[in-house]
Design a protein around this motif. Structure first.
Motif, PDB file in Angstrom:
ATOM      1  N   ASN A   1      21.278  48.356   5.247  1.00 22.83           N
ATOM      2  CA  ASN A   1      21.041  47.613   6.371  1.00 22.83           C
ATOM      3  C   ASN A   1      20.169  46.559   5.914  1.00 22.83           C
ATOM      4  O   ASN A   1      19.122  46.329   6.042  1.00 22.83           O
TER       5      ASN A   1
ATOM      6  N   PRO B   1      18.673  42.811   6.007  1.00 24.51           N
ATOM      7  CA  PRO B   1      18.467  41.886   7.059  1.00 24.51           C
ATOM      8  C   PRO B   1      19.218  40.650   6.692  1.00 24.51           C
ATOM      9  O   PRO B   1      19.354  40.171   5.521  1.00 24.51           O
TER      10      PRO B   1
ATOM     11  N   ILE C   1      16.157  35.734   8.763  1.00 25.38           N
ATOM     12  CA  ILE C   1      15.053  35.796   7.865  1.00 25.38           C
ATOM     13  C   ILE C   1      13.698  35.077   8.782  1.00 25.38           C
ATOM     14  O   ILE C   1      13.940  33.874   9.081  1.00 25.38           O
ATOM     15  N   ASP C   2      12.757  35.870   8.958  1.00 30.66           N
ATOM     16  CA  ASP C   2      11.437  35.222   9.580  1.00 30.66           C
ATOM     17  C   ASP C   2      10.309  34.578   8.583  1.00 30.66           C
ATOM     18  O   ASP C   2       9.947  33.587   8.922  1.00 30.66           O
TER      19      ASP C   2
ATOM     20  N   ASN D   1       7.662  44.360  11.997  1.00 29.44           N
ATOM     21  CA  ASN D   1       9.245  44.025  12.326  1.00 29.44           C
ATOM     22  C   ASN D   1       9.747  42.677  11.729  1.00 29.44           C
ATOM     23  O   ASN D   1      11.084  42.658  12.004  1.00 29.44           O
ATOM     24  N   SER D   2       9.194  41.958  11.247  1.00 30.03           N
ATOM     25  CA  SER D   2       9.512  40.669  10.583  1.00 30.03           C
ATOM     26  C   SER D   2      10.478  40.731   9.520  1.00 30.03           C
ATOM     27  O   SER D   2      10.287  41.873   8.951  1.00 30.03           O
ATOM     28  N   THR D   3      11.343  39.972   9.362  1.00 32.22           N
ATOM     29  CA  THR D   3      12.142  40.112   8.277  1.00 32.22           C
ATOM     30  C   THR D   3      11.816  39.018   7.231  1.00 32.22           C
ATOM     31  O   THR D   3      11.202  37.971   7.146  1.00 32.22           O
TER      32      THR D   3
ATOM     33  N   ARG E   1      15.191  41.204  -0.110  1.00 32.12           N
ATOM     34  CA  ARG E   1      15.026  41.243   1.335  1.00 32.12           C
ATOM     35  C   ARG E   1      14.571  42.515   1.698  1.00 32.12           C
ATOM     36  O   ARG E   1      14.937  43.569   1.363  1.00 32.12           O
TER      37      ARG E   1
ATOM     38  N   ARG F   1      12.574  44.588   5.738  1.00 32.49           N
ATOM     39  CA  ARG F   1      12.000  44.474   7.054  1.00 32.49           C
ATOM     40  C   ARG F   1      10.791  44.973   7.289  1.00 32.49           C
ATOM     41  O   ARG F   1      10.432  46.271   6.642  1.00 32.49           O
TER      42      ARG F   1
ATOM     43  N   ASP G   1       8.786  46.869   8.668  1.00 34.33           N
ATOM     44  CA  ASP G   1       8.376  47.536   9.757  1.00 34.33           C
ATOM     45  C   ASP G   1       7.445  48.872   9.557  1.00 34.33           C
ATOM     46  O   ASP G   1       7.724  49.850  10.139  1.00 34.33           O
TER      47      ASP G   1
END
Length: 558
Positions: free
Chosen positions: A348, A350, A353-354, A441-443, A509, A511, A513
């Protein structure tokens, strides 16, 4: 959900009688430790070392995916202690992560602390180790997380399994080694030997016995290989045999065959060994990798694979070890790693991207009034040499204690330069206890950029609290326009510790969380000591299931 209880007692010079469960399939596993005092002998010399329950390496923790694990650590030595469960995600349970002054204050002499965490969605091989000073040189061991009952491995079931822990050995006390180096402001002495399951094998001026793996013709063995060394990435080979890699850092991979495994400190690799050669004895070799001028312990440790029924006088088949600077071997191995990315075990990655971050990592030189030559070698991320606080960061965050840290860690190098070209004339770094804040929860896309300051070298970098996907790597300076076009966003390998190539970069990368404060650092202990470390502060989400759990009542005090 099963509850697993383990009781660790940390003592110097221990022997142990360990009563293991009758079967790893048992619903409950009870461990009993009978502790006595004794010396440890390696390299034909005896010295006092800190151990867990007298074992070097320490006892293995067995559990299953989604089990709850409870470990009581009792400190009987005259040093502060913590234990880190390397690679365990610690979802909402940062209080049990273990790095000193990041998620907890150390366990002081005569005190104890109960670590309580759940192995959520994880299976495979990890390790535990001390996370204060250089104690992890001898305070370390394996974590074996078996699949849920009835769930098979996604590869042919092996006939047997074997834990192989690679390490380093110093003739002198490791704390004295690093303390002397810090007083001088210079790099510490390298180790005197490497070890396999605590055995160095023959070494200069010593004929110490090595580790032996007994095998039966035609059977397949799952080797759970762990690099618990302090400062060195290693090659691992078995003469006359190929190994099939099926997992790294407790995540399944697409299987591939190799005759050489490359493994950095803190990393784990599961590989299948089939005893398909003529009966006899075959050398096992572990040797260091370093493709620049940085000093390493250049000794090769050896053990033996011995087929059952082999006569004692039989010759041992030898193997050629890779040169110390065998970059093509490491590149080939790392390029072969791919996530399994199956329906049961998806990758999974991401895709949006934040936070896009670039962290330049390397070493520098700062003034030091107490050092012999007036300066000290340091390490940094984005020119910040991390200063350890005296109050744990997680405690300061949870209780709102001000003045412990600041939230202004730079997301990019403050002064960009040609990272892998000619170093800047000013080698000084800034000092600070800074964190980088992430929304729940930002990536995140994070590019580690190696530098050529003083000397380029590989940096095995570990992120606590998360797994991440290694989407790209390369040599030279990262190109933010062209390099992302070559990223693997389909089946990149998933890890918790990644090597940043010498004079190059690695992109990951993940997440964010998992709320809490999560340490990130080079897993070369010398670089961690010098300050190549930082922390991410991940904010709580919207409800209690997305928030940090309250601290336990026995949380150690500083």
């Amino acid at each position: 959900m099963q509850k697993m209880a383990f009781w660790f007692r940390i003592l110097p010079l221990l022997a142990v009688s360990l009563v293991l469960p009758l079967s790893v399939q048992s619903i409950q596993r009870h461990y009993k430790f009978n502790v006595v005092m004794r010396n440890k002998t390696r390299l034909c010399a005896t010295k006092s070392i800190v151990t867990v329950n007298g074992k070097f390496p320490g006892p293995t923790l067995y559990a299953r995916e989604d089990d709850n694990v409870i470990v009581k650590v009792v400190n009987h030595v005259q040093q502060n202690v913590t234990i880190h469960w390397h690679g365990v995600r610690q979802f909402r349970t940062g209080w049990s992560d273990g790095p000193a002054y990041i998620t907890q204050c150390p366990i002081q002499p005569g005190q104890s602390y109960i670590y309580n965490f759940t192995l959520m969605g994880q299976r495979g091989t990890l390790l535990w180790h001390a996370h204060v000073n250089w104690l992890r040189a001898t305070v370390h061991g394996a974590i074996v997380i078996l699949p849920k009952p009835g769930v098979p491995y996604p590869f042919p079931k092996p006939d047997n399994e074997e834990i192989i822990v690679l390490g380093e050995w110093w003739k002198s006390d490791v704390e004295a080694v690093i303390n002397q180096a810090m007083q001088l402001g210079m790099p510490p002495n390298v180790s005197d030997a490497h070890s396999i399951n605590g055995h160095t094998g023959p070494a200069p001026n010593c004929s110490a016995k090595g580790y032996t793996l007994h095998v039966e013709t035609g059977k397949t063995y799952l080797l759970r290989i762990i690099n618990a060394a302090l400062n060195e990435e290693l090659f691992f080979k078995i003469a006359g045999h190929n190994l099939t890699v099926v997992e790294v850092d407790a995540t399944y991979t697409k299987p591939f065959k190799t005759d050489t495994i490359f493994i950095g400190p803190g990393q784990t690799t599961n590989a299948l060994l089939t005893a398909d050669q003529n009966p006899g004895k075959y050398i096992i070799a572990a040797s260091p990798f370093m493709d620049t001028i940085v000093a390493t312990d250049n000794q090769t440790t050896t053990g033996t694979v011995r087929y059952n029924g082999t006569a004692a006088f039989s010759p041992t088949a030898l193997t050629s070890i890779p040169p110390r600077n065998a970059t093509p071997v490491t590149t080939s191995f790392l390029d072969s790693l791919r996530s399994l990315n199956s329906k049961a075990y998806p990758a999974n990655v991401p895709l949006t991207i934040d936070h896009s971050l670039l962290f330049s990592i390397g070493v520098g030189v700062n003034p030091c009034s107490t050092c012999l030559n007036g300066s000290r070698v340091v390490a940094d991320i984005n020119n910040v040499t991390f200063v350890m606080p005296t109050t744990a960061l997680l405690q300061a965050h949870y209780y709102g204690i001000s003045g412990v840290y600041s939230e202004d860690f730079p997301g990019n190098p403050p002064m960009p330069f040609n990272y892998t070209g000619t170093p800047p004339t000013n080698l000084q770094t800034t000092n600070g206890t800074k964190v980088y804040k992430l929304g729940f929860n930002s990536t995140v896309q994070l590019v580690f950029q190696g530098t050529n300051i003083i000397a380029p070298e590989s940096h095995p970098t570990h992120l606590h609290g998360f797994n991440f996907f290694v989407v790209g790597k390369g040599v030279g300076n990262f190109d933010p326009i062209n390099d992302p076009r070559k990223f693997n966003l389909v089946d990149p390998v998933e890890r918790n510790t990644v090597s940043v190539p010498t004079g190059g970069w690695t992109a990951i990368r993940f997440r964010a969380d998992n709320p809490g404060v999560w340490f990130m650092h080079c897993h070369l202990e010398v670089h961690t000591t010098w300050g190549l470390k930082m922390a991410f502060l991940v904010e709580n989400g919207k409800g209690p299931n997305e928030s940090i759990l309250p601290p336990p009542s026995d949380l150690p005090k500083c």
